[in-house]
Design a protein around this motif. Structure first.
Motif, PDB file in Angstrom:
ATOM      1  N   SER A   1       0.731  -1.307  -0.044  1.00  0.00           N
ATOM      2  CA  SER A   1       0.070   0.161  -0.139  1.00  0.00           C
ATOM      3  C   SER A   1       0.599   1.241  -0.051  1.00  0.00           C
ATOM      4  O   SER A   1       0.454   2.444  -0.259  1.00  0.00           O
ATOM      5  CB  SER A   1      -0.939   0.051   1.241  1.00  0.00           C
ATOM      6  OG  SER A   1      -0.113  -0.071   2.561  1.00  0.00           O
TER       7      SER A   1
ATOM      8  N   THR B   1       2.489   2.482   2.382  1.00  0.00           N
ATOM      9  CA  THR B   1       2.320   3.526   3.742  1.00  0.00           C
ATOM     10  C   THR B   1       3.130   3.338   4.857  1.00  0.00           C
ATOM     11  O   THR B   1       2.749   3.478   6.011  1.00  0.00           O
ATOM     12  CB  THR B   1       0.517   3.237   4.054  1.00  0.00           C
ATOM     13  OG1 THR B   1       0.531   1.910   4.263  1.00  0.00           O
ATOM     14  CG2 THR B   1      -0.283   3.828   3.160  1.00  0.00           C
TER      15      THR B   1
ATOM     16  N   TRP C   1      -4.931   4.569   3.684  1.00  0.00           N
ATOM     17  CA  TRP C   1      -5.007   4.190   2.176  1.00  0.00           C
ATOM     18  C   TRP C   1      -6.294   3.398   2.083  1.00  0.00           C
ATOM     19  O   TRP C   1      -6.857   2.866   2.940  1.00  0.00           O
ATOM     20  CB  TRP C   1      -3.670   2.956   2.220  1.00  0.00           C
ATOM     21  CG  TRP C   1      -4.051   2.217   0.915  1.00  0.00           C
ATOM     22  CD1 TRP C   1      -3.160   2.360  -0.332  1.00  0.00           C
ATOM     23  CD2 TRP C   1      -4.569   0.999   0.853  1.00  0.00           C
ATOM     24  NE1 TRP C   1      -3.623   1.789  -1.281  1.00  0.00           N
ATOM     25  CE2 TRP C   1      -4.128   0.563  -0.685  1.00  0.00           C
ATOM     26  CE3 TRP C   1      -5.545   0.307   1.627  1.00  0.00           C
ATOM     27  CZ2 TRP C   1      -4.824  -0.492  -1.225  1.00  0.00           C
ATOM     28  CZ3 TRP C   1      -6.042  -0.933   1.041  1.00  0.00           C
ATOM     29  CH2 TRP C   1      -5.639  -1.075  -0.440  1.00  0.00           C
TER      30      TRP C   1
END
Length: 283
Positions: free
Chosen positions: A211, A213, A244
């Protein structure tokens, strides 16, 4: 076999590789559990292995819990760590007072402690590593529990999912908390403690999607059936804000599946694929 979407996604992998540290060689066991007894130490490069999980005292000073594809083999995703990197030569000591402590190299005084479980007052307690990659500090029989756990484990879906598929499926009924994962035959989808959601290949521990992140606060992964919210998203534990999400909005009856072909896919109940990580065939 479910149909994959025909579009491919670009994976943001920076940071995923950094957390996928390979465990150094050490004493390994294929048994279903491992114990660090009272008064015992883990020195740099040593590890405890319980089936498909390993606790490693890394050379950089970090005490790290990994998932492993095979008992005693190479390990990949990190699902818990003491946060003590940057102190080469540090070691872990299961103290006789019940406290698990990471000490700087050559140190043994309270001022030399880099991290501890804060479980003193439980003489004779020991660290117990389960095969499911959960760690507990167990007090001797007949004494009060220490209350310490790594809070890690595979996130099995509920009774609405067939028994054999529960470890690979996420539904709206259950979130994926930090340090937990979904497990297909060939991949892990791990919600890392560093805020990153990463899909790992088991055969070599490589990250094949994330993701992007990493470095954000600990977050929980949840699937929504509401059309007002993204179908899949990471939400901060401390305040619920989203870090996200998928562009796909939620709808009734959807669920996510970590597949053995390497792809993670969101499906409707009738088997229509709506969104995927674009990682089929990368196992």
């Amino acid at each position: 076999m479910r149909k994959n979407l025909l579009r491919r996604a670009t994976a943001a992998l920076l940071g995923a590789a950094a957390i996928a540290l390979m465990a150094p060689a050490g004493t390994a066991s294929a048994s279903g559990y491992a114990v660090l007894g009272s008064g015992s130490t883990l020195l740099p490069g040593e590890r405890l292995v319980a089936y498909r999980s390993a606790l490693t005292m890394q050379e950089d000073g970090n005490l790290v819990l990994h998932l492993c594809a095979d008992a005693g083999g190479a390990c990949g995703p990190v699902i818990w760590n003491s946060g003590t990197w940057g102190h080469p030569g540090a070691y872990a000591y299961m103290q006789e007072d019940g406290n698990l402590v990471v000490y700087r190299k050559g140190g043994s005084r309270p001022s030399d402690a880099l991290w501890s479980s804060r479980t003193w007052g439980h003489p004779g307690a020991y660290l117990f590593l389960h095969a499911d990659a959960t760690m507990l500090i167990e007090a001797p029989s007949g004494t009060p529990p220490t209350g310490w756990t790594s809070d890690t484990g595979k996130a099995d879906a509920g009774a609405d999912v067939p028994q054999g598929e529960r470890g690979a499926v996420i539904t709206s009924a259950r979130s994926l908390d930090p340090g937990h994962w979904l497990d297909s035959g060939t991949t892990w989808l791990v919600n890392q403690p560093d805020g990153n959601l990463v899909l790992y290949r088991k055969r070599d521990g490589a990250a094949i999607w994330s993701s992007g992140t990493w470095g954000r606060p600990r977050s929980s992964l949840s699937l929504s059936q509401s059309p007002l919210w993204p179908a899949l998203g990471l939400h901060r534990i401390d305040n619920g804000s989203r870090t996200w999400s998928t562009p796909l909005k939620g709808r009734a009856g959807i669920h996510g599946v970590a597949q053995s072909d390497g792809n993670f896919v969101i499906y409707t109940d009738d088997g229509t694929a709506l969104w995927n990580t674009g990682t089929w065939g990368r196992t």
